[in-house]
Design an enzyme around this catalytic site. Structure first.
Site, PDB file in Angstrom:
ATOM      1  N   GLY A  50      40.355  51.812  42.899  1.00  0.00           N
ATOM      2  CA  GLY A  50      41.446  50.896  43.233  1.00  0.00           C
ATOM      3  C   GLY A  50      41.002  49.500  43.616  1.00  0.00           C
ATOM      4  O   GLY A  50      41.817  48.704  44.089  1.00  0.00           O
ATOM      5  N   GLN A  51      39.689  49.186  43.434  1.00  0.00           N
ATOM      6  CA  GLN A  51      39.250  47.826  43.783  1.00  0.00           C
ATOM      7  C   GLN A  51      39.765  46.838  42.742  1.00  0.00           C
ATOM      8  O   GLN A  51      39.615  47.055  41.533  1.00  0.00           O
ATOM      9  CB  GLN A  51      37.716  47.753  43.853  1.00  0.00           C
TER      10      GLN A  51
ATOM     11  N   HIS B  18      35.582  43.862  50.600  1.00  0.00           N
ATOM     12  CA  HIS B  18      36.542  43.665  51.691  1.00  0.00           C
ATOM     13  C   HIS B  18      36.876  45.003  52.329  1.00  0.00           C
ATOM     14  O   HIS B  18      36.991  46.022  51.656  1.00  0.00           O
ATOM     15  CB  HIS B  18      37.821  42.976  51.193  1.00  0.00           C
ATOM     16  N   LEU B  19      37.024  44.939  53.634  1.00  0.00           N
ATOM     17  CA  LEU B  19      37.390  46.117  54.413  1.00  0.00           C
ATOM     18  C   LEU B  19      38.876  45.980  54.753  1.00  0.00           C
ATOM     19  O   LEU B  19      39.291  45.011  55.390  1.00  0.00           O
ATOM     20  CB  LEU B  19      36.541  46.110  55.702  1.00  0.00           C
ATOM     21  N   HIS B  20      39.680  46.948  54.253  1.00  0.00           N
ATOM     22  CA  HIS B  20      41.109  46.931  54.594  1.00  0.00           C
ATOM     23  C   HIS B  20      41.274  47.555  55.986  1.00  0.00           C
ATOM     24  O   HIS B  20      40.683  48.599  56.267  1.00  0.00           O
ATOM     25  CB  HIS B  20      41.926  47.814  53.642  1.00  0.00           C
TER      26      HIS B  20
ATOM     27  N   ASN C 184      37.778  50.068  49.037  1.00  0.00           N
ATOM     28  CA  ASN C 184      37.852  50.519  47.643  1.00  0.00           C
ATOM     29  C   ASN C 184      36.613  49.992  46.920  1.00  0.00           C
ATOM     30  O   ASN C 184      36.321  48.802  46.984  1.00  0.00           O
ATOM     31  CB  ASN C 184      39.123  49.984  46.986  1.00  0.00           C
TER      32      ASN C 184
ATOM     33  N   ASP D 220      46.547  40.480  54.499  1.00  0.00           N
ATOM     34  CA  ASP D 220      46.688  40.772  53.074  1.00  0.00           C
ATOM     35  C   ASP D 220      48.012  40.179  52.574  1.00  0.00           C
ATOM     36  O   ASP D 220      49.042  40.281  53.238  1.00  0.00           O
ATOM     37  CB  ASP D 220      46.676  42.283  52.840  1.00  0.00           C
TER      38      ASP D 220
END
Ligand code: 5GP
Ligand code: ZN
Length: 345
Positions: free
Chosen positions: A102-103, A109-111, A96, A43
């Site tokens: 919060g997206q 996407h997977l944090h 998110n 990120d």
């Protein structure tokens, strides 16, 4: 029929999607994993020491649009593998979904976030605790641990000894006088914290083999997910020739530590440009502001909360926080702490 069409469209690479562009190699990213369906990269604005985004190569706006169970599984498998390879034992997965959650990038996407302690529940409710260790030393604790001016050894007022500090992410020194630089280098040596200060002091830290960030007045950096802005102070110093103040931000809270300073009109600009939630101001009246001048500083800063520091440590700097509070009146909430006391924001 409509469903099939939507699905076919969403699987095309979208020319205006940042993550599709990263997938196509049009925007650079530090890749950690890829196979024919899934991609993982660091990120750009990490929320922890280890922060990876795992995405499908195909474009789906959010997790809700993915019908392919295998693909979802593959994303998690990739994450598990990356965590293992990078020796991240404990971590958090977050997806998110939608603006309110919060997206901000609408390519699913997977944090994967790790390398630090996390609070539960996530999001709202994560509070920052600030301990006035004594003199000018503060410990800011939330998702990160930050020490400012950690003068512990030799401070008769210090409520924390250097042996108590076992974990720290960032150490900041406002100038190189012993009662501010204090134990900074030794704490960085013991904990691996990043040292942040004026160019010349950080250069010295680097010479001693420490990890350091160099700054000067006007700059803002981010290190270990902590944002630090260096602001003017009126005071002397040996290395760097001057002292500075800092505005430190993380977990959505902005803290102004004025360092050692006289009263300056710059405080009006500091208030306007950084909008701190709380200010820590020196009030000793010999080396820094008198309570009267510090009260004027509060007026210039227009800060909602203020804590007086840098007084009564030694007989030569006896001062009156009560006088300061009276002079500030209703212009701000003055919180008088004793060394060792903690406030929550
Ligand atoms: P969201 O808020 O949508 O869950 O997360 C989006 C994430 O994408 C954020 O953590 C943000 O820092 C990251 N991000 C946004 N743009 C870029 C970029 O261009 N490159 C990389 N590596 N990450 C990005
Ligand atoms: Zn996309």
């Amino acid at each position: 029929m409509v469903l099939a069409l939507t699905s076919a469209l969403s699987r095309c690479n979208m020319s205006d999607c940042i993550f599709c562009m990263i997938g196509a190699g049009d925007i650079p990213a530090e890749l950690l994993y890829e196979d024919e369906k899934v991609l993982a990269f660091r990120d750009v604005n990490p929320q922890g020491p280890f922060h990876i985004l795992i995405i499908p190569r195909d474009h789906y706006p959010s997790i809700k649009e993915i019908r392919d169970e295998c693909l979802i599984g593959q994303m998690f498998n990739a994450g598990n593998r990356i965590a293992e390879e990078n020796k991240i034992k404990d971590f958090r997965y977050i997806i998110n979904t939608g603006e309110d959650a919060g997206q901000t990038v609408f390519h699913v996407h997977l944090h994967l976030i790790g390398g630090r302690k996390m609070t539960w529940p996530p999001g709202e409710g994560e509070k920052m605790k600030i301990k006035w260790i004594g003199h000018s030393a503060l410990l800011l604790e939330g998702s990160r641990k930050v020490l400012i001016d950690p003068f512990l050894t030799g401070d008769p007022a210090a409520t924390v000894s250097i042996d108590d500090v076992t974990e720290c992410d960032v150490v900041i020194a406002t100038h190189d006088h012993g009662d501010h630089l204090g134990d900074s280098f030794e704490i960085c040596r013991r904990t691996g914290a990043v040292f942040v200060s004026l160019y010349e002091i950080s250069e010295q830290a680097e010479k001693e083999g420490l990890s350091a960030e160099m700054m000067n007045v006007g700059g803002t950096i981010e290190t270990n997910s902590v944002k630090i802005s260096m602001v003017p102070a009126l005071h002397s110093a040996t290395l760097g020739g001057t002292a500075v103040g800092v505005v430190v931000e993380f977990d959505g809270i902005s803290v102004y530590h004025a360092g050692d300073t006289g009263l300056t009109m710059d405080m009006s600009l500091i208030g306007e440009m950084y909008e701190p939630d709380i200010a820590f101001l020196p009030i000793d009246g010999r080396f820094t502001m008198t309570p009267r001048l510090a009260a004027k500083a509060v007026e210039l800063l227009k800060v909602p909360k203020v804590v007086p520091i840098h007084f009564d440590t030694f007989p030569a700097i006896k001062s009156s926080p009560e006088e300061f509070k009276n002079l500030v009146g209703n212009k701000s909430d003055v919180i008088i702490l004793t060394p060792g006391e903690t406030i929550e924001l």
